[in-house]
Design a protein around this motif. Sequence first.
Motif, PDB file in Angstrom:
ATOM      1  N   MET A   1      31.174  33.544  40.981  1.00  0.00           N
ATOM      2  CA  MET A   1      31.191  34.999  40.768  1.00  0.00           C
ATOM      3  C   MET A   1      29.759  35.523  40.684  1.00  0.00           C
ATOM      4  N   SER A   2      29.474  36.498  41.525  1.00  0.00           N
ATOM      5  CA  SER A   2      28.137  37.073  41.537  1.00  0.00           C
ATOM      6  C   SER A   2      27.979  38.096  40.417  1.00  0.00           C
ATOM      7  N   THR A   3      26.723  38.428  40.136  1.00  0.00           N
ATOM      8  CA  THR A   3      26.444  39.461  39.133  1.00  0.00           C
ATOM      9  C   THR A   3      27.022  40.802  39.566  1.00  0.00           C
ATOM     10  N   THR A   4      26.959  41.081  40.862  1.00  0.00           N
ATOM     11  CA  THR A   4      27.509  42.335  41.388  1.00  0.00           C
ATOM     12  C   THR A   4      29.013  42.419  41.134  1.00  0.00           C
ATOM     13  N   ALA A   5      29.730  41.319  41.387  1.00  0.00           N
ATOM     14  CA  ALA A   5      31.176  41.296  41.155  1.00  0.00           C
ATOM     15  C   ALA A   5      31.488  41.506  39.681  1.00  0.00           C
ATOM     16  N   TRP A   6      30.686  40.876  38.810  1.00  0.00           N
ATOM     17  CA  TRP A   6      30.897  41.020  37.364  1.00  0.00           C
ATOM     18  C   TRP A   6      30.662  42.459  36.924  1.00  0.00           C
ATOM     19  N   LEU A   7      29.642  43.110  37.495  1.00  0.00           N
ATOM     20  CA  LEU A   7      29.356  44.503  37.142  1.00  0.00           C
ATOM     21  C   LEU A   7      30.452  45.444  37.629  1.00  0.00           C
ATOM     22  N   PHE A   8      31.094  45.094  38.746  1.00  0.00           N
ATOM     23  CA  PHE A   8      32.248  45.873  39.191  1.00  0.00           C
ATOM     24  C   PHE A   8      33.456  45.612  38.296  1.00  0.00           C
ATOM     25  N   PHE A   9      33.542  44.373  37.804  1.00  0.00           N
ATOM     26  CA  PHE A   9      34.673  43.988  36.962  1.00  0.00           C
ATOM     27  C   PHE A   9      34.681  44.747  35.641  1.00  0.00           C
ATOM     28  N   LEU A  10      33.503  44.930  35.024  1.00  0.00           N
ATOM     29  CA  LEU A  10      33.434  45.487  33.676  1.00  0.00           C
ATOM     30  C   LEU A  10      34.070  46.873  33.555  1.00  0.00           C
ATOM     31  N   PRO A  11      33.696  47.879  34.384  1.00  0.00           N
ATOM     32  CA  PRO A  11      34.333  49.193  34.221  1.00  0.00           C
ATOM     33  C   PRO A  11      35.815  49.185  34.566  1.00  0.00           C
ATOM     34  N   ALA A  12      36.189  48.392  35.584  1.00  0.00           N
ATOM     35  CA  ALA A  12      37.611  48.324  35.938  1.00  0.00           C
ATOM     36  C   ALA A  12      38.415  47.699  34.805  1.00  0.00           C
ATOM     37  N   CYS A  13      37.843  46.648  34.208  1.00  0.00           N
ATOM     38  CA  CYS A  13      38.515  45.976  33.091  1.00  0.00           C
ATOM     39  C   CYS A  13      38.621  46.898  31.886  1.00  0.00           C
ATOM     40  N   PHE A  14      37.545  47.626  31.593  1.00  0.00           N
ATOM     41  CA  PHE A  14      37.544  48.497  30.414  1.00  0.00           C
ATOM     42  C   PHE A  14      38.579  49.612  30.557  1.00  0.00           C
ATOM     43  N   ALA A  15      38.799  50.058  31.791  1.00  0.00           N
ATOM     44  CA  ALA A  15      39.845  51.061  32.016  1.00  0.00           C
ATOM     45  C   ALA A  15      41.213  50.498  31.639  1.00  0.00           C
ATOM     46  N   ILE A  16      41.427  49.217  31.941  1.00  0.00           N
ATOM     47  CA  ILE A  16      42.692  48.568  31.559  1.00  0.00           C
ATOM     48  C   ILE A  16      42.767  48.422  30.046  1.00  0.00           C
ATOM     49  N   LEU A 132      42.383  39.513  37.444  1.00  0.00           N
ATOM     50  CA  LEU A 132      41.228  38.642  37.218  1.00  0.00           C
ATOM     51  C   LEU A 132      40.860  37.803  38.440  1.00  0.00           C
ATOM     52  N   PRO A 133      41.839  37.198  39.137  1.00  0.00           N
ATOM     53  CA  PRO A 133      41.468  36.352  40.287  1.00  0.00           C
ATOM     54  C   PRO A 133      40.738  37.094  41.401  1.00  0.00           C
ATOM     55  N   GLN A 134      40.862  38.435  41.446  1.00  0.00           N
ATOM     56  CA  GLN A 134      40.172  39.195  42.494  1.00  0.00           C
ATOM     57  C   GLN A 134      38.660  39.067  42.381  1.00  0.00           C
ATOM     58  N   PHE A 135      38.171  38.726  41.200  1.00  0.00           N
ATOM     59  CA  PHE A 135      36.731  38.659  40.970  1.00  0.00           C
ATOM     60  C   PHE A 135      36.214  37.217  40.935  1.00  0.00           C
ATOM     61  N   VAL A 136      37.073  36.284  41.283  1.00  0.00           N
ATOM     62  CA  VAL A 136      36.692  34.869  41.262  1.00  0.00           C
ATOM     63  C   VAL A 136      36.255  34.444  42.661  1.00  0.00           C
ATOM     64  N   ASP A 137      35.115  33.781  42.733  1.00  0.00           N
ATOM     65  CA  ASP A 137      34.606  33.233  43.988  1.00  0.00           C
ATOM     66  C   ASP A 137      35.177  31.830  44.156  1.00  0.00           C
ATOM     67  N   ILE A 138      36.071  31.677  45.140  1.00  0.00           N
ATOM     68  CA  ILE A 138      36.750  30.385  45.311  1.00  0.00           C
ATOM     69  C   ILE A 138      35.794  29.296  45.792  1.00  0.00           C
ATOM     70  N   GLY A 139      34.618  29.694  46.213  1.00  0.00           N
ATOM     71  CA  GLY A 139      33.636  28.713  46.652  1.00  0.00           C
ATOM     72  C   GLY A 139      32.845  28.109  45.506  1.00  0.00           C
ATOM     73  N   PRO A 141      32.944  26.722  41.150  1.00  0.00           N
ATOM     74  CA  PRO A 141      33.877  26.232  40.117  1.00  0.00           C
ATOM     75  C   PRO A 141      34.592  27.400  39.422  1.00  0.00           C
ATOM     76  N   MET A 142      35.902  27.308  39.327  1.00  0.00           N
ATOM     77  CA  MET A 142      36.686  28.460  38.861  1.00  0.00           C
ATOM     78  C   MET A 142      36.741  28.584  37.339  1.00  0.00           C
ATOM     79  N   LEU A 143      36.800  27.462  36.639  1.00  0.00           N
ATOM     80  CA  LEU A 143      36.949  27.544  35.193  1.00  0.00           C
ATOM     81  C   LEU A 143      35.803  28.303  34.520  1.00  0.00           C
ATOM     82  N   PRO A 144      34.532  28.061  34.885  1.00  0.00           N
ATOM     83  CA  PRO A 144      33.462  28.860  34.273  1.00  0.00           C
ATOM     84  C   PRO A 144      33.588  30.346  34.594  1.00  0.00           C
ATOM     85  N   GLN A 145      34.068  30.668  35.793  1.00  0.00           N
ATOM     86  CA  GLN A 145      34.227  32.071  36.157  1.00  0.00           C
ATOM     87  C   GLN A 145      35.342  32.724  35.338  1.00  0.00           C
ATOM     88  N   PHE A 146      36.462  32.019  35.205  1.00  0.00           N
ATOM     89  CA  PHE A 146      37.548  32.549  34.379  1.00  0.00           C
ATOM     90  C   PHE A 146      37.100  32.687  32.923  1.00  0.00           C
TER      91      PHE A 146
END
Length: 205
Positions: A1-16, A132-139, A141-146
């Motif tokens: 997961m890139s920093t950009t993906a994480w920054l997109f995740f935060l506002p979307a997650c907070f809305a939820i 959550l899986p939408q922000f995971v980079d399958i390339g 390791p997944m557990l640290p990203q989750f």
Amino acid sequence: MSTTAWLFFLPACFAINLAPGPNNLLSINVAARHGFMTAFLGGTGRLVAFAAMIALAATGLAVVLHASEWFLAIKLAGAAYLIWLAIQLWRSDAPAVDTTQEQLASLARIARQEFLVAAGNPKAILVFTAFLPQFVDIGRPMLPQFAALGMSFLVLECVAIALYSWAGMHLGKWLVRARVRRWFNRCCGAFLAAIGLSFLLVRRA
């Protein structure tokens, strides 16, 4: 997961996190009756439930759960529990809570209610299996990203608990009269019942 993906995740997650769901509605009601700290600490019950769901999503078990008949069982149990809570609120005499012992004694019960409401929410399962899986980079390791996404979600959920508890605490100033408290409980109960019925409309993807 890139920093950009994480920054997109935060506002979307907070809305939820801020969506007026059953747990947030419960925090408002508890804070109005028992105060900020009781509602905020009681909210740890939902954090335990959400942490377990995130762990299931990270190990892939949530996908199996989502695709099985257990999803129907959780949906029905969650709807039934919310409707039961709604009936209890509707019938409540809304007694004033005026002693510290009563507030402390109710904390475990409130945390248990928060846990059961969160665990019985099929929409939460959809969030952790589809969002959550939408922000995971399958390339990578997944557990640290989750783990990073899950911790971010839980931190933002703590903020949401605090905000809703703060709102409920200020509402409590208007609930001095027992009649007003009774109608407030009935309004919360009606909303909880509506949310419980909406659980029945949640379908698997």
